[in-house]
Design an enzyme around this catalytic site. Structure first.
Site, PDB file in Angstrom:
ATOM      1  N   ASN A 227      60.621 -74.007 -38.577  1.00  0.00           N
ATOM      2  CA  ASN A 227      59.905 -73.046 -39.414  1.00  0.00           C
ATOM      3  C   ASN A 227      60.495 -71.683 -39.088  1.00  0.00           C
ATOM      4  O   ASN A 227      60.138 -71.050 -38.101  1.00  0.00           O
ATOM      5  CB  ASN A 227      58.408 -73.112 -39.087  1.00  0.00           C
ATOM      6  CG  ASN A 227      57.591 -72.187 -39.970  1.00  0.00           C
ATOM      7  OD1 ASN A 227      58.143 -71.381 -40.718  1.00  0.00           O
ATOM      8  ND2 ASN A 227      56.283 -72.297 -39.878  1.00  0.00           N
TER       9      ASN A 227
ATOM     10  N   HIS B  31      50.910 -73.256 -49.150  1.00  0.00           N
ATOM     11  CA  HIS B  31      50.253 -74.200 -48.226  1.00  0.00           C
ATOM     12  C   HIS B  31      50.296 -75.619 -48.782  1.00  0.00           C
ATOM     13  O   HIS B  31      49.470 -76.462 -48.418  1.00  0.00           O
ATOM     14  CB  HIS B  31      48.751 -73.867 -48.010  1.00  0.00           C
ATOM     15  CG  HIS B  31      48.486 -72.607 -47.255  1.00  0.00           C
ATOM     16  ND1 HIS B  31      47.439 -71.771 -47.587  1.00  0.00           N
ATOM     17  CD2 HIS B  31      49.089 -72.053 -46.193  1.00  0.00           C
ATOM     18  CE1 HIS B  31      47.410 -70.756 -46.760  1.00  0.00           C
ATOM     19  NE2 HIS B  31      48.416 -70.898 -45.900  1.00  0.00           N
TER      20      HIS B  31
ATOM     21  N   ARG C 192      60.785 -75.865 -43.223  1.00  0.00           N
ATOM     22  CA  ARG C 192      59.763 -75.301 -44.088  1.00  0.00           C
ATOM     23  C   ARG C 192      60.423 -74.223 -44.949  1.00  0.00           C
ATOM     24  O   ARG C 192      61.045 -73.297 -44.432  1.00  0.00           O
ATOM     25  CB  ARG C 192      58.678 -74.676 -43.223  1.00  0.00           C
ATOM     26  CG  ARG C 192      57.605 -74.062 -44.043  1.00  0.00           C
ATOM     27  CD  ARG C 192      56.520 -73.487 -43.184  1.00  0.00           C
ATOM     28  NE  ARG C 192      55.355 -73.294 -44.013  1.00  0.00           N
ATOM     29  CZ  ARG C 192      54.164 -72.988 -43.560  1.00  0.00           C
ATOM     30  NH1 ARG C 192      53.979 -72.857 -42.284  1.00  0.00           N
ATOM     31  NH2 ARG C 192      53.164 -72.824 -44.376  1.00  0.00           N
TER      32      ARG C 192
ATOM     33  N   ARG D 297      44.942 -60.162 -46.024  1.00  0.00           N
ATOM     34  CA  ARG D 297      45.181 -60.066 -47.465  1.00  0.00           C
ATOM     35  C   ARG D 297      43.856 -59.991 -48.216  1.00  0.00           C
ATOM     36  O   ARG D 297      42.890 -60.642 -47.830  1.00  0.00           O
ATOM     37  CB  ARG D 297      45.938 -61.300 -47.976  1.00  0.00           C
ATOM     38  CG  ARG D 297      47.330 -61.450 -47.417  1.00  0.00           C
ATOM     39  CD  ARG D 297      48.039 -62.598 -48.147  1.00  0.00           C
ATOM     40  NE  ARG D 297      49.270 -62.955 -47.482  1.00  0.00           N
ATOM     41  CZ  ARG D 297      49.498 -64.148 -46.924  1.00  0.00           C
ATOM     42  NH1 ARG D 297      48.578 -65.106 -46.985  1.00  0.00           N
ATOM     43  NH2 ARG D 297      50.634 -64.395 -46.343  1.00  0.00           N
TER      44      ARG D 297
ATOM     45  N   GLU E 271      51.132 -79.439 -40.335  1.00  0.00           N
ATOM     46  CA  GLU E 271      52.205 -79.173 -41.296  1.00  0.00           C
ATOM     47  C   GLU E 271      53.558 -79.638 -40.767  1.00  0.00           C
ATOM     48  O   GLU E 271      54.388 -80.116 -41.524  1.00  0.00           O
ATOM     49  CB  GLU E 271      52.227 -77.684 -41.651  1.00  0.00           C
ATOM     50  CG  GLU E 271      51.059 -77.316 -42.554  1.00  0.00           C
ATOM     51  CD  GLU E 271      50.808 -75.830 -42.663  1.00  0.00           C
ATOM     52  OE1 GLU E 271      50.276 -75.248 -41.701  1.00  0.00           O
ATOM     53  OE2 GLU E 271      51.151 -75.254 -43.708  1.00  0.00           O
TER      54      GLU E 271
END
Ligand code: ADP
Length: 377
Positions: free
Chosen positions: A12, A160, A71, A221, A363
């Site tokens: 990642n 996601h 990723r 956010r 993940e």
């Protein structure tokens, strides 16, 4: 005969850090995990140097890596599934940098570094957007002049996806239903958060949009906001688009409302009676419940509401505040069961019309599994 894929390295690669995990896919075990930080700002000079560091850290474990899964933030409409990396795939990915100017160069830098250092080892790109590519136009399009979609690809993509797909598969197993028959609202709640409406195992809507800014109230956010409010602030404060982007992505959400982006801090503050923290948690819970209600309608009734991510897996407090608002769906919280952390569990009562299920996401494992699947084709 093809060689069995045993050791899979998952990368990642971010703009200034590179996270990795190494799996033995035959045993189904993680062999190692780690993080290289401050790439290009005090640490390794670039992603190749960072990967050199990973190889050093792994020592003997770095030998015999059979495949590498990466990723990748954005596959736009080009990549609807994970894909084995070729020159053509890299060329297509480079055209998608405009969709993620911060993340995409780092993601691709990670792949290029692996091509150099792990010569001959196949790389697979796993896109955060891919699972959401099944959304119908009525969910994916914005109500603006369609020329912006045609010219610039402005539409909802969602993120996601690897996590939503993973917990969809795990939830189907848990509910003893085939993935192709399962209807879910999946809630990934971490620093960044998104919900997905999953009908017959496929995504039909999700709360993030063109970028990860839309939808939920997140750590830093703002999530959903009237676009006109953005314009008003830009005008009044004379902000450039880049400055406004920073304000909305990095200085909003829980951080702006309560002074911390970390849900644990906010829960502790609210417990002591801090009004700002209390409102922040209520806003977070309200918006989540709002989406769950909408998505339950969209999929024609959920078999389960699934929660995951740092908050979903661990925060009894936030879960309770969300489920409290779901009475109209016949959902009832089992307060004792809701104490659970980080494991598969049902937190609703037996007579709850729709079960609420906690499923820890993974993940990295999902990327490793996809890597094996794609290379085995
Ligand atoms: P990321 O999106 O960066 O992967 P995570 O999924 O790890 O983030 O989620 C991080 C969030 O989870 C933080 O807001 C953190 O406060 C929250 N979290 C982790 N553990 C708990 C806990 N026990 N109670 C409340 N919140 C928690």
């Amino acid at each position: 005969m093809k060689k069995a894929i045993r050791k899979v390295l998952v990368i990642n690669s971010g703009s200034s850090s590179l996270k990795y995990q190494l799996f033995d896919m035959v045993k189904g075990e993680r062999i190692a995990k780690g993080l290289v930080e401050r790439i290009g700002c005090g640490g390794p000079k670039d992603h190749t140097a960072a990967l050199d560091q990973v190889v050093k850290d792994l020592g003997d474990a770095a030998k015999d890596v059979d495949a590498i899964g990466h990723r990748v933030l954005h596959g736009a409409e080009v990549f609807k599934d994970s894909v084995k990396v070729t020159k053509d795939v890299m060329a297509k990915c480079r055209k998608l940098v405009k969709f993620g100017p911060l993340h995409m160069p780092a993601n691709l830098g990670g792949i290029e570094a692996c091509e150099k250092i792990f010569k001959g080892v196949p790389n697979v790109a796993v896109f955060d957007t891919a699972f959401h590519q099944t959304m119908p136009d009525c969910a994916a399009m914005y109500a603006i002049d369609p020329k912006y979609y045609r010219k610039m690809g402005i539409r909802k993509y969602g993120f996601h996806g690897t996590s939503h797909k993973f917990i969809t598969q795990e939830a189907a197993k848990f509910l003893k239903k085939p993935v192709s028959k399962v209807n879910l609202v999946t809630c990934h709640m971490g620093n960044g958060s998104s919900l997905a409406a999953v009908k017959n195992g496929q995504c039909v809507d999700t709360s993030m949009g063109l970028t990860p800014l839309a939808g939920m109230v997140m750590g830093t956010r703002c999530g959903d906001i009237d676009a006109a409010a953005v314009l008003s602030i830009m005008e009044a404060e004379k902000l450039t688009p880049a400055e406004m982007d920073t304000l909305l992505n990095k200085k909003s959400g829980l951080a702006a409302l309560a002074g911390s982006s970390d849900c644990r801090d906010i829960c502790a503050m609210a417990e002591k009676g801090d009004k700002k923290a209390e409102l922040a948690l209520e806003m977070l819970a309200y918006r989540t419940a709002f989406y769950i209600g909408g998505y339950n309608t969209v999929i024609g009734g959920a078999d389960a509401i699934v929660m995951t991510g740092g908050i979903g897996e661990n925060s009894s407090e936030v879960r309770e505040r969300i489920v409290r608002r779901l009475g109209a769906l016949g959902i009832k919280l089992d307060r004792k069961a809701n104490k659970v952390r980080g494991q598969v569990a049902v937190i609703s009562t037996r007579d709850s019309k729709i079960p609420v299920v906690i499923i820890p996401t993974n993940e990295e494992l999902a990327i490793a599994q996809d890597t094996v699947k794609i290379l085995g084709k």
